[in-house]
Design a protein around this motif. Sequence first.
Motif, short mmCIF file in Angstrom:
data_model
loop_
_atom_site.label_atom_id
_atom_site.label_comp_id
_atom_site.label_asym_id
_atom_site.label_seq_id
_atom_site.Cartn_x
_atom_site.Cartn_y
_atom_site.Cartn_z
N ARG A 109 10.29 8.76 -2.96
CA ARG A 109 11.83 8.19 -2.44
C ARG A 109 11.73 6.45 -2.96
O ARG A 109 10.69 5.92 -3.19
N LEU A 110 12.90 6.16 -3.43
CA LEU A 110 13.14 4.67 -3.82
C LEU A 110 13.26 3.96 -2.49
O LEU A 110 13.92 4.22 -1.60
N VAL A 111 12.46 2.74 -2.46
CA VAL A 111 12.51 2.17 -1.08
C VAL A 111 12.83 0.66 -1.82
O VAL A 111 13.28 -0.27 -0.83
N GLY A 112 12.81 0.08 -2.78
CA GLY A 112 13.31 -1.00 -3.33
C GLY A 112 13.60 -1.21 -4.72
O GLY A 112 12.99 -0.39 -5.47
N ALA A 113 14.32 -2.16 -4.87
CA ALA A 113 14.67 -2.34 -6.28
C ALA A 113 15.06 -3.98 -6.75
O ALA A 113 15.44 -4.52 -6.00
N VAL A 114 14.52 -4.36 -7.84
CA VAL A 114 14.85 -5.69 -8.25
C VAL A 114 15.42 -5.46 -9.58
O VAL A 114 15.00 -4.91 -10.65
N LEU A 115 16.47 -5.95 -9.86
CA LEU A 115 17.23 -5.77 -11.29
C LEU A 115 17.63 -6.98 -11.84
O LEU A 115 18.52 -7.88 -11.25
N TYR A 116 17.18 -7.42 -12.86
CA TYR A 116 17.48 -8.65 -13.61
C TYR A 116 18.21 -8.56 -14.81
O TYR A 116 17.42 -7.68 -15.69
N GLY A 117 19.37 -9.18 -15.00
CA GLY A 117 19.81 -9.02 -16.43
C GLY A 117 20.60 -7.93 -16.71
O GLY A 117 21.41 -7.91 -17.55
N ASP A 118 20.28 -6.66 -15.99
CA ASP A 118 21.28 -5.49 -16.01
C ASP A 118 21.14 -4.91 -14.59
O ASP A 118 20.23 -3.89 -14.27
N ALA A 119 22.33 -5.28 -13.88
CA ALA A 119 22.33 -4.72 -12.60
C ALA A 119 23.25 -3.81 -12.17
O ALA A 119 23.57 -3.45 -11.13
N LYS A 120 23.83 -3.08 -13.25
CA LYS A 120 25.01 -2.17 -13.20
C LYS A 120 24.60 -1.14 -12.28
O LYS A 120 25.61 -0.36 -11.52
N ASP A 121 23.20 -0.64 -12.15
CA ASP A 121 22.98 0.48 -11.24
C ASP A 121 22.52 0.26 -10.14
O ASP A 121 22.09 0.97 -9.13
N GLY A 122 22.62 -1.08 -9.47
CA GLY A 122 22.13 -1.69 -8.33
C GLY A 122 22.58 -0.80 -7.13
O GLY A 122 21.96 -0.32 -6.26
N GLY A 123 23.93 -0.53 -7.17
CA GLY A 123 24.70 -0.05 -6.08
C GLY A 123 23.89 1.27 -5.97
O GLY A 123 23.84 1.73 -4.81
N TRP A 124 23.95 2.07 -7.09
CA TRP A 124 23.34 3.46 -7.20
C TRP A 124 22.00 3.61 -6.44
O TRP A 124 21.67 4.29 -5.73
N ALA B 41 0.91 -1.21 0.33
CA ALA B 41 0.05 0.12 -0.19
C ALA B 41 0.91 1.60 -0.04
O ALA B 41 1.89 1.49 0.58
N GLY B 42 0.51 2.20 -0.98
CA GLY B 42 1.19 3.48 -0.90
C GLY B 42 2.66 3.69 -1.61
O GLY B 42 3.15 4.36 -1.76
N THR B 43 2.72 2.26 -2.32
CA THR B 43 4.12 2.13 -3.15
C THR B 43 3.50 2.30 -4.57
O THR B 43 2.59 2.02 -4.95
N LEU C 266 11.63 -0.94 -9.95
CA LEU C 266 11.67 -0.03 -8.73
C LEU C 266 10.53 0.09 -8.01
O LEU C 266 9.51 0.30 -8.59
N VAL C 267 10.76 0.27 -6.67
CA VAL C 267 9.50 0.50 -5.87
C VAL C 267 9.62 1.71 -5.37
O VAL C 267 10.83 2.09 -4.75
N LEU C 268 8.72 2.73 -5.51
CA LEU C 268 8.78 4.04 -4.92
C LEU C 268 7.69 4.25 -3.81
O LEU C 268 6.66 3.65 -3.68
N LYS C 269 8.15 5.16 -2.90
CA LYS C 269 7.18 5.69 -1.89
C LYS C 269 7.36 7.09 -1.44
O LYS C 269 8.33 7.46 -1.06
N GLU C 270 6.37 7.76 -1.96
CA GLU C 270 6.54 9.35 -1.85
C GLU C 270 7.55 9.74 -2.19
O GLU C 270 8.48 10.49 -1.63
#
Lengths: 903, 422
Positions: free
Chosen positions: B370-385, B346-348, B364-368
């Motif tokens: 703000r980024l609150v979660g990420a799942v990257l498959y196949g291209d995860a180079k921005d994961g750290g960021w 709820a709210g995301t 990418l999961v956003l809430k208000e």
Amino acid sequence: MNGAHATTCPYCGVGCGVLASVGADGAVGVTGDPGHGSNLGRLCVKGAALGETLDLQGRLLQPTLREPGGALRRVGWGEALDRVAGGFRRILDNHGPDAVAFYVSGQLLTEDYYVVNKLAKGYIGTANIDTNSRLCMSSAVAGHKRAFGEDVVPGCYEDLEQAELIVLAGSNTAWCHPVVFQRMVKAKEQGAGPRIVVIDPRFTATCESADLHLPIRPGTDVWLFNGLLSFLFRHGAIDAAFVDAHTQGFEQALAAAEAEAGDPAEVARRCGVQLADLLTFYRWFARHGKTVSLFSQGVNQSSSGTDKVNSLINCHLLTGRIGKPGMGPFSITGQPNAMGGREVGGLANMLAAHMDLHEAVHRDIVQSFWDSPRIASRPGLKAVELFDAVLEGRVKALWIMGTNPVVSLPDADRAKRALAACELVVCSDIVEATDTNAFAHVLLPALGWGEKNGTVTSSERRISRQRPFLPAPGEARADWRIVRDVAQRLGFGRGFQYDGPHDIFIEHARLTAFRNHAPRGDGLPAVPRQLDLGALAALSRQDYDALAPVQWPVTADGRGTPRLFADGRFAHGDGRARFVATPGRAPAHAPDAEYPLVLNTGRVRDQWHTMTRTGKSPRLAGHISEPYLDMHPHDALRFGVREGELARVRSRWGAMVARVRHGGGILAGHVFVPIHWNDQYASDARVGGLVNPVVDPVSGEPEFKHTPVRVEPFPVRWYGFAFGRHPLPTARPHHWTLIRGEHFLRYEIAHRDRLADCGTWARAWLGAGDPDADWLEYEDRSTGVYRAAYVVEDRIEACIFLSARQDLPARQWLAGLFAQDRLDESDRASLLAGEPPGAGADTGPIVCSCFGVGRNTLCAAIREQGLETPAQITASLRAGGNCGSCVPELRQLITEAHAEAGA
Amino acid sequence: MGQARQPMSERRPRLVVIGNGMAGIRTVEELLQLAPDLYDISVFGAEPYGNYNRIMLSLLLSGEKRADEIMLNTPEWYAAHGIALYPGDPVVAIDRARRRVRSRAGVELAYDRLLIATGSQPVVLPVPGNDLPGVVCFRGIDDVERMVAAAGTYRRAAVIGGGLLGIEAANGLSRRGMQVCLIHRSHVLLNQQLNADAARLLAGSLQARGLTLRLGAQTVSLYGRERVEGVALADGSRIDADLVVMAVGVHPDAALAKASGIHCERGIVVDDTLQTYDPLVYAVGECVQHRKATFGLVAPAWEQARVCAAHLARFGHRHYRAGENATRLKVTGIDLYSAGDFIGGAGTEDLVLRDPRRGIYKRLVLKENRLVGAVLYGDAKDGGWYFELIQNGTDIAPWRDRLLFGRGYCQASAAGGTGVAA
């Protein structure tokens, strides 16, 4: 075919010479013809892009019949011609000659025009032949005839270069006649060149080069020129000798002018301009003997268009500024052969070769020359009346050639209804799908530019050859030939024994000289006409093919005539020009509470007419790619619309949708919409549907520049655009505009409904319904953003970008992807972003996966910060600081960097 | 760092470290940075090596790295820092009253401070046959050596557990030529890290590499006589295997602490300074429990080490706060990253990118804003960021439309002056 072919541009009435060459790959290259007197080697962007408009995509290549159910059937020429002739014959026999009509075009060649005019007026016996020139030129024609006794443009383009003052009245010359404009501006830049005054309610591109802009209230031109006449008289800036010797009617004209426009302050108020500006204009006009007043649709397309023309000519008669270098009233036309059409009589109120229907002697001259069974004796129906008559069933057979009245007529939806009700609609055209052809029972494929062969006449009376350099495509045929073959089937074979345009041109030239000037030995009465091509009547076929551009009248030694009336002899019987009293008259429909804004219409720089040709050129789509509604920001606020969003414009006659724009050049209370877009290029952008069907009482020219309208928001749920290599079905989005690109078609779209599932909708629209299709997508559902691309064998096939807000990415980069045979990995990764990553964003292959640090970033940091250990790298870039898997690679990068630095 | 140096006394305080793993040694490294000469340090380790990178065991198994390449600290490093290392000699008892520890080999050392970093123990399924030869866990170099040996002799392997380790083990064995069946209790692979969409792509990719998948499968027993011969599932099917790897999770190894009377729940309970209930005893890594949470990933261990070292160095200025977690699958050719609340609720709001042909799925999961979660498959180079954005709570509204396309786009737009707060 090799070598360059000298021919003439098929767009505006400037009549530029073009050198066309066909490359080995079939591509056509065009350049301006330096030897052509009209353009001296220059071309505008439309002319320069001609090569991009010659493909056969969308061309009508075979005669086609519409079956009763609506299906189209390709047929041979025999069947098609029989159908046309049979239909015309049946209606003629049952309802008489005035139940048939021809509606032709300023894009026909003179020879085509001549043959169809002859068929109508001499053989069928009706003057029901009118032309789209009625919509742009007829007020000038009527004004010329009233003032000079004949439809003659007295001057030439050189006058513009020699003038001290150029008055541009109702002409956005910079966009609509660019080459003539360039000639003026070049002369101006050379120092002693002319001052330029622009009279136009809008601040157009032309005004950028003007010394003075008078943004007069639409429809007030007559007051402005009446005021000028009065001012000139009061300040003694007159050529009394000229007026006495060569004119009549001055007193009445002056009285009419003085009555309403004797006081400049009152004129300024009436016209809505500053008194000081008005007086500047008047003083300049009074001071400069060498003054050219060039006028175009802003003058002509008005319910008082003919009076506007005469009020302007009056000022030139009063000052004797006509027929001499650097001066004169100058009508400039919008079509390549509006002038040629006028010369052969292709208007419902003319006969042929500048002779009149209502004069028995004229009829006798023409009929005896033609040796025709009949001769029309009363004026036929002018364009707007003609379609009214079709709607009312008085005209039952209509043959339309090379024009698109469902787009271009005023109250164009009424024209649509008329065609739908018409018993027999025949359309000769070069393209198959037009708004008008949708109503045709018979479609006849005609030759287009580069294929057809004949002559055109430019705005400065210069007869110039259009020469073929491409083979006839498919079954397409020349218009004269199609008309000849129908004439023969109607039983008129004897009068139509033509084997080519040369035969027709010679006959036309002979007619212009026939019983012209002096009575001949046979004692038959003559009618002197300025239009005399007698010197060309002896041209052999080879001479005709090689004919150099020449300004009529042509002297016995074959030389042209740049200027007419220099001797003060005009074409009226008494040799005198006429002043015409022109009391001012407001536009027919004033704005009111319900329709408070005034709609003005016109061209944009890079499109022409209904876009059947210019719409094909990607280059030309770049300037202005969508129909727009230019309006003042205050009006936008008032009517609740916003720049960049869509708005509906509505008049009592119709409505359309366009994107709101604040061009900055328009007065509050006024809006402007371009004339080009139609159902082939947009969902709902035919401005003709809104224009009031009001015509000038003399010329019959419609009032395109003044229709009361209102503007409403056109609310949509989302905006978007799509690119496709192939056409997409346009029934899907509620609003769309088609823009042709180099390797794609682009659709700007908007939709009124929320989409439950963008992906399903988009896949269906883009033709990627196969679940295994290579489909990539991006979705931000809560903001209504959806983007997807369809890739086939690594090449982009289509893509779509939707958003609930006006925040779509730029189109340029995406367009470039369609030029590629395959998408590389980085293109594909960027595709749905709609743009490549920013500069410096190429981090190189990722070394530290945990923190996404790339090789390029690392090397730069090692170099620039002098990093020596993995720990220092971690401190600086975090790389290697999580799982540590990349630490060996970091070490290696350090070693490499130091080796490089040491080397 | 020298300002932390204490005046030399006759005897420096003694720090004993139980556990020679990544968390323990990272704490020592951090401590040496802060206070290089403060303690006499001794380290006991159960494994007979220096300190190595356990995360890279997967690459050792798959043959992409050699054992020497995954070593972090060699015996020479310990010597150079004056640390007494006791490899292959685990501590078996802590006598808190006398402040002494005793190793299996009988070494007894006194301590002034004690650091417990005993890590975790793999869970062994309580099913019949779990003790058969050929049944291994995936925890240490010795486990890898056993698997590699089996791969040289046998053909079929079953891996139980479709988490990170299980998938990495299955992949490694497959690369070593075995026919591998991966058995997972959930229908969603990596169900701790992935949502169903990404898991489906992962499953497809693993199958394309020749792995057999049995999802939603419950192991009831292992069978075999001399050696394991297969896995029996609840639906009655049997999967023949000459090697069975159990990768069904770990639990904190708190037995030693518990036996010494230190307060433990699931793990050794520590406070925000990584101190146990005994003020002289600290604990870090997978053996600890901090505010109900236990740990299995490297990032929290690093942070714990940093905090704990500060307290051991008597600075006492750092506090450990559990953050969001991020994980990455170490299977070469499969780029997979997840962080934060990647399921949402709820709210995301979701940003989703799918490019099945390239095998890419990003969510990418956003809430208000703000980024609150990420799942990257196949291209995860921005994961750290993305993880950084999650941790920093950065307002992403200015470049929401570009966020999913990566850092290159957002930095470009920031440079373009769209008003990204620095």
